[in-house]
Design a protein around this motif. Structure first.
Motif: not given
Length: 514
Positions: A227, A310, A388-390, A448, A451, A468
């Motif tokens: 991450i 992530i 995965w993008r945030y 988190w 994941f 997500w």
């Protein structure tokens, strides 16, 4: 074979590591171990060398105090790096573990936090990184120290000459992180952790470390996912640049023809206080055996380690640029001078933003930070690995006057760690965190944790309050944590897509510290 002895909360928890037994303490039902050496002190002849195994000890080592931190500016770290880093020493290679009572059930996921601070400040023992809250929810949480500044990143011909061709080491800090991950592989089962399910995560330069470890050939098999929070697109320092800086540093100390021995005799506290023109850039050095190819080049070609990732950033990342003496309005002036047609296009992409200062702030944020998430997602797709993008856009309720432009660099950490109640009061905004803030931290940290618990190469989503989905080029879906500072969750499609496509092409020319 390492083993553990957790008897009761009235008896200190004991764990047998491969170097000896450590005795921690109980903190609200969490077994906490601090200051465990994961390598020998990198002092004397071991300065600017790869970390060596920690010496074994007899009896029981007291593991109730954080280990010493690498030399740095206490004032700077206290102001912006997460608090007072404690005692300084070149002998700084220590890690910390938080875990619950082990059981006969399957081993717990492991999360290894790599602190940020521009590679010049920070420590794994700072209060924003306390791992007890996440450990209470079923993971084993590890934080670590590593060498900072010139002690962590350095090149000089006299030192390089000590290595065979192709084996030169300049990224000592990254090797420290790798040594800590090797310690995790050898010992974390004794703390209830699963060495086959290790997530590395970090923020800012810690996030750059995560991406660099995805790119390093020496980190193979040491972790299973990562991450990256607020990683930046600044290019790595080349070995040519690093060697030049190393020689300039030696000349500064009156060593125009320095030997390795003379360099190692320089006082350990003499490096961090140097003028800016002699300091290191907040990036690793590309071209040594640890990072043979620049990290950005690895990700552009999709050749990073194909593991779940992530990645994301915050809505006011430009908040950090003032600490590098960067005037965001000057970014617009530079683009206007170098790419006048490009500026017209950029202004169209930021319709409604008229002021150069605000436009520069948003361009800086997106070119230096938001774009990294887009580049990494394209790389994950090329490598056949899930990503995965945030985008973090929630501002703590009592900080909204202070932070009118959005979430500051690093402000997502208390939400990820869910440890607001444990952070030193000097690091907390006036009025503290509210019940809404704390409830949102539960939501954020659960993503988190899920994941770390469940993400594998075939994962299609991460569970949480809302679904997500894994990133795919066509949908280009991004999970937005908050909206204009307010609480909320939303999956955005093609979020900032046109901007990021443009900045992916421009960033190599425009993302600089000068």
């Amino acid at each position: 074979m390492p083993n553990q002895q957790f008897l009761s909360n009235n008896v200190p928890p004991l764990v047998s590591t491969d170097a000896g037994i450590v005795a921690g303490e109980w903190e609200d039902g969490i077994a906490t171990f601090k200051g465990i050496p994961f390598a020998a002190p990198p002092v004397g002849e071991l300065r600017w060398r790869a970390p060596q195994p920690a010496e074994k000890w007899q009896g029981v080592k007291d593991a109730r105090l954080f280990g010493q931190s690498s030399w740095q500016s206490r004032e700077y770290c206290t102001a912006v790096g997460g608090g007072d880093p404690g005692v300084f020493s070149e002998d700084c290679l220590y890690l910390n573990v938080w875990t619950t009572l082990p059981s006969s059930e399957q081993k717990k996921p492991v999360m290894v936090w790599i602190h940020g601070g521009g590679y010049t400040i920070g420590s794994g023992g700072l209060s924003p990184y306390i791992g007890a809250p996440l450990a209470s929810r079923g993971v084993v949480l590890v934080t670590l120290n590593y060498r900072l500044g010139h002690l962590g990143f350095f090149a000089h011909p006299a030192l390089d000459a000590e290595y065979p061709a192709g084996e030169v080491v300049n990224n000592f800090a990254l090797l420290d992180q790798i040594a800590a991950l090797k310690w995790v592989q050898d010992n974390i089962a004794a703390f209830g952790g699963d060495p086959d399910n290790v997530t590395i995560f970090g923020e800012s330069s810690g996030a750059r470390s995560v991406l660099s470890l995805f790119a390093s050939p020496l980190a193979e098999g040491l972790f299973q996912k990562g991450i990256a929070q607020s990683a930046y697109t600044l290019p790595d320092t080349s070995r040519r640049q690093a060697l030049g800086r190393g020689e300039s540093l030696a000349q500064h100390f009156g060593l125009a023809h320095a030997t390795a021995e003379q360099l190692r005799e320089l006082p350990a506290d003499s490096f961090w206080s140097l003028d800016k023109n002699l300091s290191i850039a907040p990036v690793p050095i590309a071209g040594d055996s640890v990072l043979p190819t620049p990290m950005m080049d690895i990700f552009r070609t999709g050749k990073q380690r194909p593991l779940p990732l992530i990645i994301g950033s915050n809505s006011d990342e430009a908040s950090v640029l003032s600490y590098f003496d960067i005037d965001v309005a000057s970014v617009v002036k530079r683009v206007r001078k170098q790419h006048p047609l490009g500026l017209r296009l950029i202004k169209w992409l930021y319709s409604g933003v008229k002021d150069d200062g605000e436009l520069g702030r948003q361009i800086s944020r997106d070119m230096a930070f938001t774009t990294m998430g887009y580049v990494a997602m394209l790389a994950q797709h090329k490598a056949g690995a899930p990503g995965w993008r945030y985008y973090f856009d929630y501002v703590s309720e009592n900080a909204r006057t202070l932070c009118p432009n959005g979430t500051w660099h690093g402000s997502e950490i208390p939400y990820v760690m869910n440890n607001m109640h444990l952070i030193e009061s000097s690091q907390v905004i006036e009025g503290g965190y509210t019940p809404q803030d704390k409830a949102f931290a539960e939501v954020v940290s659960e993503y988190w944790l899920n994941f770390a618990r469940h993400a594998v190469g075939q994962s299609t989503h991460i569970e949480g309050d809302i679904h997500w989905p894994v990133w795919k080029p066509r949908g280009d879906k991004t999970l937005r944590f908050g909206h204009h500072g307010q609480v909320g969750l939303k999956v955005e499609q093609r979020f900032m897509r046109l901007r990021l496509r443009l900045f992916r092409l421009l960033m190599t020319k425009l993302v600089k510290l000068d």
